[in-house]
Design a protein around this motif. Structure first.
Motif, short mmCIF file in Angstrom:
data_model
loop_
_atom_site.label_atom_id
_atom_site.label_comp_id
_atom_site.label_asym_id
_atom_site.label_seq_id
_atom_site.Cartn_x
_atom_site.Cartn_y
_atom_site.Cartn_z
N LEU A 69 -100.65 -48.05 -9.63
CA LEU A 69 -102.21 -47.75 -10.09
C LEU A 69 -102.86 -47.67 -8.69
O LEU A 69 -102.61 -47.98 -7.78
CB LEU A 69 -102.49 -48.90 -10.76
N SER A 70 -103.63 -46.74 -8.90
CA SER A 70 -104.77 -46.11 -7.92
C SER A 70 -106.07 -46.03 -8.30
O SER A 70 -106.14 -45.40 -9.48
CB SER A 70 -104.36 -44.88 -7.04
N GLN A 71 -107.07 -46.61 -7.62
CA GLN A 71 -108.70 -46.42 -8.10
C GLN A 71 -109.31 -46.02 -6.78
O GLN A 71 -109.10 -46.64 -5.95
CB GLN A 71 -108.89 -48.02 -8.77
N GLN A 72 -109.98 -44.93 -7.22
CA GLN A 72 -110.85 -44.18 -6.03
C GLN A 72 -112.22 -43.97 -6.44
O GLN A 72 -112.40 -43.39 -7.35
CB GLN A 72 -110.00 -43.38 -5.30
N LEU A 73 -113.24 -44.28 -5.61
CA LEU A 73 -114.45 -43.92 -5.76
C LEU A 73 -114.59 -42.41 -5.14
O LEU A 73 -114.22 -41.90 -4.15
CB LEU A 73 -115.61 -44.76 -5.16
N GLN A 74 -115.35 -41.56 -6.09
CA GLN A 74 -115.35 -40.10 -5.53
C GLN A 74 -116.72 -39.65 -5.65
O GLN A 74 -117.53 -40.10 -6.81
CB GLN A 74 -114.44 -39.10 -6.16
N ASN A 75 -117.32 -38.65 -4.97
CA ASN A 75 -118.45 -38.19 -5.20
C ASN A 75 -118.31 -36.89 -6.22
O ASN A 75 -117.26 -36.63 -6.82
CB ASN A 75 -118.83 -37.61 -3.79
N GLN A 76 -119.35 -36.03 -6.31
CA GLN A 76 -119.40 -35.02 -7.39
C GLN A 76 -118.48 -33.83 -6.95
O GLN A 76 -117.94 -33.32 -7.87
CB GLN A 76 -120.83 -34.48 -7.33
N GLN A 131 -115.01 -41.75 -1.42
CA GLN A 131 -116.21 -42.40 -1.08
C GLN A 131 -116.02 -43.91 -0.52
O GLN A 131 -115.13 -44.70 -1.17
CB GLN A 131 -117.38 -42.50 -1.94
N HIS A 132 -116.69 -44.18 0.60
CA HIS A 132 -116.16 -45.65 1.04
C HIS A 132 -117.68 -46.26 1.49
O HIS A 132 -118.81 -45.68 1.96
CB HIS A 132 -115.44 -45.65 2.42
N PHE A 133 -117.69 -47.78 1.46
CA PHE A 133 -118.90 -48.19 1.57
C PHE A 133 -118.65 -49.46 2.52
O PHE A 133 -117.59 -49.96 2.69
CB PHE A 133 -119.62 -48.85 0.51
N GLY A 134 -119.87 -49.60 3.28
CA GLY A 134 -119.94 -50.89 4.21
C GLY A 134 -120.06 -52.27 3.54
O GLY A 134 -120.00 -52.35 2.34
N ASP A 135 -120.27 -53.52 4.22
CA ASP A 135 -120.70 -54.75 3.81
C ASP A 135 -121.83 -54.96 3.13
O ASP A 135 -121.84 -55.69 1.95
CB ASP A 135 -120.81 -55.74 4.89
N ASP A 136 -122.72 -53.93 2.98
CA ASP A 136 -123.84 -54.14 2.37
C ASP A 136 -123.64 -53.69 0.78
O ASP A 136 -124.57 -54.21 -0.20
CB ASP A 136 -125.05 -53.01 2.82
N LYS A 137 -122.61 -53.03 0.50
CA LYS A 137 -122.20 -52.78 -1.06
C LYS A 137 -120.73 -52.97 -1.03
O LYS A 137 -119.97 -52.20 -1.46
CB LYS A 137 -122.52 -51.27 -1.44
N PHE A 138 -120.50 -54.37 -0.72
CA PHE A 138 -119.19 -54.87 -0.54
C PHE A 138 -118.23 -54.67 -2.25
O PHE A 138 -117.37 -54.50 -2.19
CB PHE A 138 -118.86 -56.19 -0.43
N MET A 142 -118.90 -52.41 -4.17
CA MET A 142 -118.10 -50.90 -4.31
C MET A 142 -116.85 -50.69 -3.76
O MET A 142 -116.27 -50.04 -3.97
CB MET A 142 -119.50 -49.86 -3.91
N GLN A 143 -117.00 -51.25 -2.61
CA GLN A 143 -115.75 -51.02 -1.73
C GLN A 143 -114.49 -51.70 -2.43
O GLN A 143 -113.30 -51.09 -2.19
CB GLN A 143 -116.04 -51.71 -0.36
N TYR A 144 -114.64 -52.69 -3.24
CA TYR A 144 -113.44 -53.19 -3.86
C TYR A 144 -112.95 -52.24 -5.11
O TYR A 144 -111.99 -52.47 -5.76
CB TYR A 144 -113.90 -54.59 -4.53
N LYS A 145 -113.75 -51.12 -5.34
CA LYS A 145 -113.25 -50.17 -6.46
C LYS A 145 -112.38 -49.18 -5.78
O LYS A 145 -111.79 -48.55 -6.44
CB LYS A 145 -114.89 -49.44 -6.99
#
Length: 749
Positions: free
Chosen positions: A367-374, A379-386, A388-391
């Motif tokens: 399985l693979s899960q990835q946040l993507q833009n339009q 897309q990757h995020f820092g500690d301020d939105k941890f 989101m990074q777990y997605k």
């Protein structure tokens, strides 16, 4: 001379009359009821009589001395009594016991629906029924959902029965557990079962109180028995916009051995181009499936069967991310599954039978899960939105299960029997996520024994117990089971069942901690069933008490542990009515379930109605084959009241979870239609047999909502809905060598 002859005859008649002795009495059963038309005779003579409407008999005999008087009646054990005949009349009364036989004896039905070729099976659903349920598309689980006890859950696979989660129902083939009975699925979309209904000659759906021969299913068991030998050598092929397949089955001339092979390919690209889907499939789902088998009879009338099936799948799907108005969640899945089952059924003589079974299965999910833009870029995020990074993650999962099981059965006269045996499971599960591997190995052993006790044809009991040990838990349990049945009238029966059922926690729960024990459910069941020719009526009440359910306990935002402090209950009443007689050429059944259930488990802060449980569920199935048109029609309407949904949020150590939002979905409605056309219906000489099949689900266009997904802050929620409002299917099925058109007709008239 003539007068002398008459005088001698007169004297002889008087002499014989004086020499005759009268024998009389009454015949009753062991409960003191009169037995009509019983035969009473002097053994090895022509003297005797038949009991009258009061159970009385009388006859005269000229025999003298010691003789044996025999009383017999259909359905009763023959009784012999030694008597001495002198000159005085004799009064001999008989008490005869009812003969327990397979056709007259009561059957324990509490908690179970059975179907198959057994003379004593409660025929509810056979293979043709499963294939022709309107909108069911020959899926065993979809057909079972029309029976009482099963919930209408459409967003995840599995059978949710009487307040139990989907993983609390297990499937067994020829006695052994199937580890992955459904195709691997994506989140919020249910998958169908892996097995065709035509593989099986017998099906038992137990909504509770099932046999001690089976375990590790907290709520329900689906017990499937594969066919022995095919009817004859035959080939088949199928084609539709969704799939194509072909197969061949060979039966030798002596009808003692067979082998077969099948292959199918599924690709939904053409279908999705015509029927638009809400999600964006960036990898069109496609599947390869194949199976093979061989079977042969042994010299003593036993049967050896081997079945293997493999499947691969690949898909990718994009959806809007619930935490953002511009981002997407891109999920992909690759699956490989291989299942093997070998069984040996043998008669050992002197009333002994043996059933050996073994199976091996392996299932691999990538399985693979990835946040993507339009623009579909990662897309990757820092500690301020941890959160989101777990997605963004990659997960590899391996599930292997090896089993062996032995059951020995001994007849103890009539239908009384005892069966006992044991089984061993070795399971290996590996999960790798975020570069961390979790490995679970379990060696599970079980011993079991069960007895069928027939006191009379009207009263029977089934007593059993199961002893289990799991190495990963380091714990044992003992699970007693008891069922009773009493015959009421000629066609009715009352059954009751009680049992304790255990199940290991799920693998994802054991990943948190190994310090867990078995979950437990105590079942109490009472039912009444009446069966007449072409009709079945059934009403059943049940109560389940849940103990030691798994509760998840957050340590902080990042880490969660678990314990066995959960509890709950489920209670309700269910109705079932099937009628194939009242209306010419029409078969229909109706089921209704009332369910009152609450659980305190997982992250529930208190006892709540589970989000998969509806209070009221009902189904109506109607089928008719129109001979003049060579066409069969199936309609299925299913209804369920709204299910609850919750937004449960972490709230620190003092109150780990709170209910930030809750409600109920709208009522569920679904009307499914299936139509099949058999051009060769009635033509037994046709060399090629064709069935044209079509079906539609949700004909009326109901907008189903199964629940809601919440954003991280709880301010936004999105409805969980089907990927498309309706599902359409059309296909053509061809066979050479065997004509199944008569089966299709006869089972639907």
């Amino acid at each position: 001379m003539k007068q002398s002859a008459l005088f001698i005859a007169f004297l002889l008649t008087c002499f014989l009359a004086q020499a005759q002795v009268k024998i009389s009495g009454a015949v009753k059963d062991n409960r003191g009821k009169k037995v009509i038309s019983a035969s009473i005779t002097l053994k090895d003579t022509y003297d005797g009589a038949t009991s009258d409407s009061s159970g009385n008999y009388t006859f005269t005999t000229t025999e003298k001395g010691n003789h044996i008087l025999v009383a017999s009646a259909i359905g009763y054990k023959t009784v012999e009594q030694t008597i001495t005949i002198a000159n005085e009349p004799l009064t001999i009364n008989f008490s005869i016991k009812e003969e327990i036989n397979e056709l007259k004896a009561v059957t324990v039905t509490a908690g179970s629906f059975a179907a198959g070729d057994s003379k004593r099976a409660v025929t509810v659903l056979n293979s043709i029924d499963v294939a022709t349920v309107g909108g069911g598309n020959a899926d065993i689980t979809s057909a079972i959902k029309t029976l009482p006890g099963a919930q209408q859950v459409g967003e995840q696979e599995g059978l949710f029965v009487r307040g139990g989660a989907g993983y609390e129902t297990k499937q067994f083939i020829d006695g052994t557990l199937v580890n992955n009975p459904y195709f691997s699925s994506v989140p919020d979309i249910a998958s169908r079962g892996r097995f065709s209904p035509f593989l099986f000659k017998g099906t038992v759906f137990s909504a509770g109180g099932y046999s001690a021969l089976y375990g590790q299913a907290l709520s329900s068991a689906v017990i499937l028995e594969s066919i022995d030998l095919p009817e004859k050598t035959a080939a088949n092929a199928s084609i539709s916009p969704l799939f194509a397949g072909a197969g061949y089955q060979y039966l030798n001339k002596q009808k003692t051995a067979s082998y077969g092979i099948d292959y199918g390919y599924v690709n939904v690209a053409a279908y999705f181009s015509l029927v638009k889907q809400t999600p964006d499939y960036f990898k069109m789902p496609q599947f390869h499936n194949g199976d093979a088998n061989f079977r042969f009879k042994t010299k003593n009338g036993g049967m050896v069967k081997y079945y293997t099936t493999f499947g691969t799948g690949n898909l990718g799907i994009r959806r809007p991310d619930v935490d953002s108005s511009v981002l997407k969640d891109a999920f992909s899945l690759k699956n490989y599954n291989w299942y093997n089952n070998l069984s040996w059924r043998e008669n050992l003589g002197n009333g002994w039978k043996m059933n050996l079974g073994s199976s091996f299965s392996t299932n691999k999910d990538k399985l693979s899960q990835q946040l993507q833009n339009q623009n579909n870029q990662p897309q990757h995020f820092g500690d301020d939105k941890f959160w989101m990074q777990y997605k963004n993650f990659n997960l590899d999962r391996l599930e292997d299960l090896s089993q062996i099981k032995a059951v020995f059965d001994k007849k103890l006269g009539n239908l009384n029997a005892i069966r006992f045996g044991g089984e061993y499971w070795h399971s290996l599960n590996k999960t790798t996520i975020y570069d961390t591997m979790y490995k679970l190995i379990d060696n599970y052993e079980a011993l079991f024994a069960e007895g069928d006790i027939y006191i009379t044809n009207n009263l029977a009991a089934k007593l059993g117990a199961r002893f289990e040990h799991s190495s990963i838990l380091g714990k044992v349990n003992l699970a007693p089971r008891v069922s009773l049945a009493y015959k009421v009238g000629n066609s009715g029966s009352i059954s009751a069942a009680y049992g304790i059922f255990y199940q290991k926690p799920e693998n994802q729960q054991l990943m948190y901690t190994r310090n867990l024990g078995y979950t437990r459910a105590d079942h109490y069941i009472l039912n009444y069933q009446k069966m007449t020719e072409g009709r079945i009526f059934r009403v059943e009440a049940f109560y389940k008490k849940y103990l030691d359910l798994v509760k998840t306990v957050p340590v902080n935002y990042y880490y969660t542990t678990a314990n066995n402090s959960g509890s709950g209950y489920a209670k309700g009443i269910e109705l079932f009515w099937r009628d194939k007689k009242s209306f010419k050429n029409l078969d229909y059944w109706f089921s209704y379930s009332y369910l009152d259930t609450k659980r305190d488990y997982l992250n529930y802060p208190i006892q709540l109605q589970p989000n998969f449980a509806a209070k009221h569920t009902a189904s109506l199935v109607v089928k008719r084959f129109i001979t003049e048109w060579k066409t069969g029609i199936g309609l299925t309407y299913s209804f369920a009241t709204g299910r609850p949904y919750y937004n449960l949020r972490y709230d620190g150590a003092l109150k780990p979870y709170l209910i930030a939002d809750q409600g109920k979905t709208k009522n569920y409605n679904n009307l499914g239609v299936s139509i099949y056309y058999v051009p060769q219906a009635g033509n037994t000489n046709a060399k090629t047999n064709v069935v044209l099949f079509g079906s539609v689900t949700n004909v009326l266009g109901y907008n189903a909502v199964y629940g809601y997904n919440y954003s991280y802050d709880g301010l936004h929620k999105e409805a969980i809905t089907p990927p498309a409002k309706r599902f359409y299917f059309i296909g053509a099925f061809f066979s050479w060598g065997v004509n199944r058109s008569e089966d299709a007709i006869n089972n639907n008239l």
